[in-house]
Write a protein that holds these residues in place. Structure first.
Motif, short mmCIF file in Angstrom:
data_model
loop_
_atom_site.label_atom_id
_atom_site.label_comp_id
_atom_site.label_asym_id
_atom_site.label_seq_id
_atom_site.Cartn_x
_atom_site.Cartn_y
_atom_site.Cartn_z
N ASP A 21 8.31 -20.68 -1.60
CA ASP A 21 9.58 -20.21 -1.05
C ASP A 21 9.68 -18.70 -1.21
O ASP A 21 9.69 -18.19 -2.34
CB ASP A 21 10.74 -20.90 -1.78
N GLU A 23 12.09 -16.54 -0.90
CA GLU A 23 13.25 -16.04 -1.64
C GLU A 23 13.09 -16.27 -3.14
O GLU A 23 13.38 -15.39 -3.94
CB GLU A 23 14.53 -16.69 -1.12
N GLU A 24 12.60 -17.44 -3.51
CA GLU A 24 12.36 -17.73 -4.92
C GLU A 24 11.27 -16.80 -5.48
O GLU A 24 11.40 -16.27 -6.57
CB GLU A 24 11.95 -19.19 -5.12
N ARG A 25 10.19 -16.62 -4.67
CA ARG A 25 9.11 -15.73 -5.09
C ARG A 25 9.65 -14.31 -5.32
O ARG A 25 9.36 -13.67 -6.32
CB ARG A 25 7.99 -15.72 -4.05
N SER A 26 10.49 -13.85 -4.40
CA SER A 26 11.07 -12.51 -4.52
C SER A 26 11.94 -12.40 -5.78
O SER A 26 11.89 -11.38 -6.49
CB SER A 26 11.89 -12.18 -3.27
N ARG A 27 12.76 -13.41 -6.06
CA ARG A 27 13.60 -13.38 -7.26
C ARG A 27 12.75 -13.29 -8.52
O ARG A 27 13.03 -12.50 -9.43
CB ARG A 27 14.50 -14.62 -7.33
N GLU A 28 11.71 -14.11 -8.59
CA GLU A 28 10.85 -14.11 -9.78
C GLU A 28 10.08 -12.79 -9.90
O GLU A 28 9.91 -12.26 -11.00
CB GLU A 28 9.89 -15.31 -9.74
N GLN A 29 9.63 -12.25 -8.79
CA GLN A 29 8.95 -10.95 -8.82
C GLN A 29 9.90 -9.86 -9.31
O GLN A 29 9.51 -9.01 -10.11
CB GLN A 29 8.40 -10.61 -7.43
N SER A 30 11.15 -9.91 -8.86
CA SER A 30 12.14 -8.92 -9.30
C SER A 30 12.39 -9.02 -10.80
O SER A 30 12.50 -8.00 -11.49
CB SER A 30 13.46 -9.11 -8.54
N ARG A 31 12.49 -10.25 -11.31
CA ARG A 31 12.68 -10.44 -12.75
C ARG A 31 11.50 -9.87 -13.54
O ARG A 31 11.69 -9.18 -14.54
CB ARG A 31 12.83 -11.94 -13.08
#
Length: 112
Positions: A21, A23-31
């Protein structure tokens, strides 16, 4: 840090990149990037303190090349660490050196 620890961190980063996903990948990368900004700053400070301590304790015995190899950085990076420079290598201030007799002898004569 052992090679095993580096391998495990690399595998964890690969797992984040494999998240399907977007969006999920982007959130985890941002974290992860936020965590790394903090840790990177702390690690750079720790590395700088270690480099200065070793250089002070060992004096002339701690060569730039030898110490750089021990710390896992290039000699130019170590010189930047010891001088306190933290910018891009492309924007590093030029050293203003006065020519020595040996330098002047190597330069070709000026053409009229």
């Amino acid at each position: 840090m052992s090679s095993e620890e580096v391998r495990r961190v690399t595998e964890a980063l690969d797992a984040v990149e494999a998240i399907q996903d977007p969006e999920e990948r982007s959130r985890e990368q941002s974290r992860l990037m936020a965590l790394m900004r903090t840790r990177s700053s702390e690690w750079m400070k720790e590395r700088s303190e270690l480099a200065h301590r070793i250089k002070q304790e060992e004096g002339e015995k701690a060569t730039i090349r030898g110490l750089a190899k021990r710390l896992g950085v290039s000699p130019s990076t170590l010189q930047d660490i010891l001088s306190g420079y933290r910018g891009s290598g492309q924007r590093r201030p030029k050293v203003n050196k006065q020519p020595t007799d040996a330098t002047e002898q190597r330069q070709p004569p000026e053409q009229p």
